[in-house]
Motif scaffolding. Structure first.
Motif, PDB file in Angstrom:
ATOM      1  N   PHE A  42     -21.922  -8.636  36.700  1.00  0.00           N
ATOM      2  CA  PHE A  42     -20.477  -8.817  36.774  1.00  0.00           C
ATOM      3  C   PHE A  42     -19.957  -7.929  37.899  1.00  0.00           C
ATOM      4  O   PHE A  42     -20.066  -6.705  37.838  1.00  0.00           O
ATOM      5  CB  PHE A  42     -19.776  -8.468  35.459  1.00  0.00           C
ATOM      6  N   ARG A  90     -10.096  -3.638  31.748  1.00  0.00           N
ATOM      7  CA  ARG A  90     -11.530  -3.371  31.658  1.00  0.00           C
ATOM      8  C   ARG A  90     -11.980  -3.216  30.213  1.00  0.00           C
ATOM      9  O   ARG A  90     -13.107  -3.549  29.862  1.00  0.00           O
ATOM     10  CB  ARG A  90     -11.856  -2.114  32.478  1.00  0.00           C
ATOM     11  N   MET A  94     -15.008  -5.349  28.551  1.00  0.00           N
ATOM     12  CA  MET A  94     -16.183  -4.717  27.956  1.00  0.00           C
ATOM     13  C   MET A  94     -16.292  -4.971  26.452  1.00  0.00           C
ATOM     14  O   MET A  94     -17.399  -5.091  25.919  1.00  0.00           O
ATOM     15  CB  MET A  94     -16.149  -3.205  28.216  1.00  0.00           C
ATOM     16  N   ALA A 138     -22.311  -3.971  26.905  1.00  0.00           N
ATOM     17  CA  ALA A 138     -23.522  -3.267  27.324  1.00  0.00           C
ATOM     18  C   ALA A 138     -24.349  -2.828  26.124  1.00  0.00           C
ATOM     19  O   ALA A 138     -25.588  -2.884  26.148  1.00  0.00           O
ATOM     20  CB  ALA A 138     -23.157  -2.057  28.184  1.00  0.00           C
ATOM     21  N   THR A 148     -29.385  -1.851  31.233  1.00  0.00           N
ATOM     22  CA  THR A 148     -27.968  -1.935  31.564  1.00  0.00           C
ATOM     23  C   THR A 148     -27.575  -0.845  32.565  1.00  0.00           C
ATOM     24  O   THR A 148     -27.994   0.304  32.449  1.00  0.00           O
ATOM     25  CB  THR A 148     -27.112  -1.786  30.296  1.00  0.00           C
ATOM     26  N   LEU A 150     -24.119   0.577  35.122  1.00  0.00           N
ATOM     27  CA  LEU A 150     -22.759   0.533  35.664  1.00  0.00           C
ATOM     28  C   LEU A 150     -22.728   1.335  36.943  1.00  0.00           C
ATOM     29  O   LEU A 150     -23.073   2.524  36.960  1.00  0.00           O
ATOM     30  CB  LEU A 150     -21.753   1.100  34.659  1.00  0.00           C
ATOM     31  N   TRP A 154     -15.481   3.236  35.744  1.00  0.00           N
ATOM     32  CA  TRP A 154     -15.536   3.057  34.304  1.00  0.00           C
ATOM     33  C   TRP A 154     -14.125   2.915  33.750  1.00  0.00           C
ATOM     34  O   TRP A 154     -13.727   1.889  33.273  1.00  0.00           O
ATOM     35  CB  TRP A 154     -16.267   4.237  33.679  1.00  0.00           C
ATOM     36  N   TYR A 235     -23.190  -4.054  36.022  1.00  0.00           N
ATOM     37  CA  TYR A 235     -21.732  -4.089  36.166  1.00  0.00           C
ATOM     38  C   TYR A 235     -21.398  -3.326  37.437  1.00  0.00           C
ATOM     39  O   TYR A 235     -21.483  -2.100  37.472  1.00  0.00           O
ATOM     40  CB  TYR A 235     -21.113  -3.447  34.933  1.00  0.00           C
ATOM     41  N   ALA A 237     -18.629  -2.266  39.551  1.00  0.00           N
ATOM     42  CA  ALA A 237     -17.176  -2.136  39.427  1.00  0.00           C
ATOM     43  C   ALA A 237     -16.620  -1.397  40.639  1.00  0.00           C
ATOM     44  O   ALA A 237     -16.570  -0.164  40.678  1.00  0.00           O
ATOM     45  CB  ALA A 237     -16.825  -1.401  38.137  1.00  0.00           C
ATOM     46  N   ASP A 300      -9.509  -7.107  38.394  1.00  0.00           N
ATOM     47  CA  ASP A 300      -9.026  -6.582  37.115  1.00  0.00           C
ATOM     48  C   ASP A 300      -7.550  -6.831  36.844  1.00  0.00           C
ATOM     49  O   ASP A 300      -7.092  -6.688  35.706  1.00  0.00           O
ATOM     50  CB  ASP A 300      -9.344  -5.089  36.991  1.00  0.00           C
TER      51      ASP A 300
END
Length: 479
Positions: A42, A90, A94, A138, A148, A150, A154, A235, A237, A300
């Protein structure tokens, strides 16, 4: 809490969480021999408007790699973020919960959460954060055997040093945490890497040697390389193009003599984001992972990080909201509608367009469906049937949002109808988006039956919480 204490507490929490995660967790629900569950990526942009990509109508900024995602996958024309600002949006992504049920419903909490300081003036600010009872996509994917990671932002920690990505299902995290200012911005001097706080000497003493967008891309590519043999959830981000406007250079827009420096910089920020996405796609191809990987892309919330004259001018210059009404923090379409693209070669038809309304709570059930993982509680639905058939039309369902800035507001969509309540106890506005996507004419008086249905749905979907109680105690510094 002073910075040294924060670092010790936060990194100790990360280390403890890492140590408690056994290797056996990654072998649960292994697929049958000879089969492979898809990797899931993502990619999330920050404050990129619905109209900021060429495939959604942008005419001044080139986005060839985002366009490539759409050319090789499916573009949703009526997709929505989880909220009109980043924290709650977010959270919806999530946790799979809309903002009437989620822990985080605004960047500020009315109660609960933790107090911290905001800005140079050290103004007290109460922020919400995820709690141990909250579960993320996750966590579910890790339990199902996925590795997983990121990389980047966050923003679900508030001022709680325990609410790190590692505590909520991410085996690896490289990025920044909200209370640690040294890790923030586009030229950070430090970064959290797993259980360590790492200095970035290239950015020390005001130098600009490593750009955050490029670091996220590099970290994401490294994650793919190290985990290409097993299913993973990545992820990525990005911060871009959230304010402040800054980039390594003006990129391909340096020669636009009729553009201001702000306009060149904003376009360059999107250019470097798009470039990073292209590098991720190239990595998948080079690793022979294209057909084994589902890639999602979205933003977002709407454009314009702050409602200033400068940022309004930039958003209007690029028509960042795609001609829709509103910007970030608005509950009109320009504040919550987002680009949403899904690419899965061989599984999702190339160049497909779906007009089915979708939103961030749908990602969790979709990811679990793709992974063959057990279904979990969610306010969303799996989009897998729509990915398999772009012409598929689902039943009209009730989509819901609430927001608290500057006061309690509610929004709902049901089929072609959209209703907004702009203050607690206020009357509803009603729009027919099939005829009026710019929400220019309030037709609530013409459809009392629809207004009642929307009001009943809003009452049903809003559930008060510790952080957002009814009645509200006030904002900010209450005890």
């Amino acid at each position: 809490m002073i910075r040294r204490e924060f670092i010790a507490s936060a990194l100790a929490a990360i280390a403890a969480a890492s140590a408690s995660t056994s290797a056996s967790a990654f072998t649960l629900n292994a697929p049958p021999p000879g089969t492979r569950r898809p990797n899931i990526i993502f990619i999330l942009a920050d404050d990129m408007g619905y109209g900021d990509t060429a495939v959604y109508g942008q005419r001044r900024i080139a986005t060839p790699n985002i366009d490539r995602l759409a050319r090789e996958g499916m573009r949703f024309s009526q997709a929505y973020a989880g909220a009109p600002v980043c924290g709650p949006s977010r959270c919806a992504l999530m946790t799979g919960l809309h903002t009437g049920h989620a822990r985080i419903r605004d960047n500020t909490a009315l109660a609960g959460g933790k107090l911290g300081t905001k800005g140079k003036g050290k103004q007290l600010w109460r922020r919400p954060n995820l709690l141990p009872e909250d579960k993320t996509v996750a966590q579910y994917l890790r339990d199902a055997g996925y590795r997983t990671g990121l990389m980047g932002k966050w923003h679900l920690d508030g001022f709680d040093t325990q609410a790190t990505p590692i505590q909520f299902g991410f085996d690896e995290f490289k990025g920044w945490l909200t209370p640690l200012e040294s890790t923030q911005g586009y030229w950070p001097v430090q970064r959290v890497y797993g259980d360590k706080l790492v200095d970035i000497p290239e950015n020390a003493n005001g130098k600009r040697g490593r750009y955050d967008t490029a670091m996220i891309t590099d970290d994401a590519i490294d994650f793919i390389e190290r985990h290409k043999a097993a299913p993973f959830f990545l992820y990525a981000a990005y911060n871009s193009p959230h304010s402040p406007f800054t980039a390594p250079d003006f990129g391909p827009y340096a020669d636009r003599a009729d553009w201001s420096d702000d306009e060149k910089t904003y376009a360059a920020m999107i250019h470097y984001l798009d470039l990073g996405i292209g590098q991720l796609l190239d990595k998948l191809a080079a690793s022979s992972l294209d057909k084994d990987t589902v890639v999602f892309f979205a933003s977002d919330n709407g454009p314009r990080s702050e409602p200033t004259t400068q940022q309004t001018r930039i958003a209007d210059f690029f028509d960042s909201n795609g001609g829709l009404t509103g910007y970030k923090r608005d509950m009109y379409e320009g504040g919550i509608r987002t680009p949403w693209i899904v690419r899965w070669p061989g599984k999702v038809a190339a160049g497909a367009v779906s007009d089915v309304p979708v939103y961030f709570p749908d990602f969790l059930p979709t990811a679990l469906d793709l992974a063959g993982a057990p279904r979990e509680k969610s306010d969303g639905v799996s989009l897998r049937p729509f990915l398999a058939d772009a012409q598929r039309q689902g039943e009209d369902r009730f989509l819901y949002w609430e927001f608290y800035e500057p006061e309690f507001r509610q929004v709902a969509r049901w089929g072609k109808w959209k209703a907004l309540r702009m203050k607690r106890g206020g009357s509803l506005e009603l729009y027919d988006l099939s005829r009026d996507p710019k929400e220019s004419t309030n037709i609530a008086g013409q459809h009392p039956d629809i207004v009642k249905r929307m009001a009943d749905g809003m009452a049903r979907e809003h559930v008060a919480s510790t952080e957002y109680p009814d009645p509200p105690p006030g904002r900010g510094q209450e005890g």
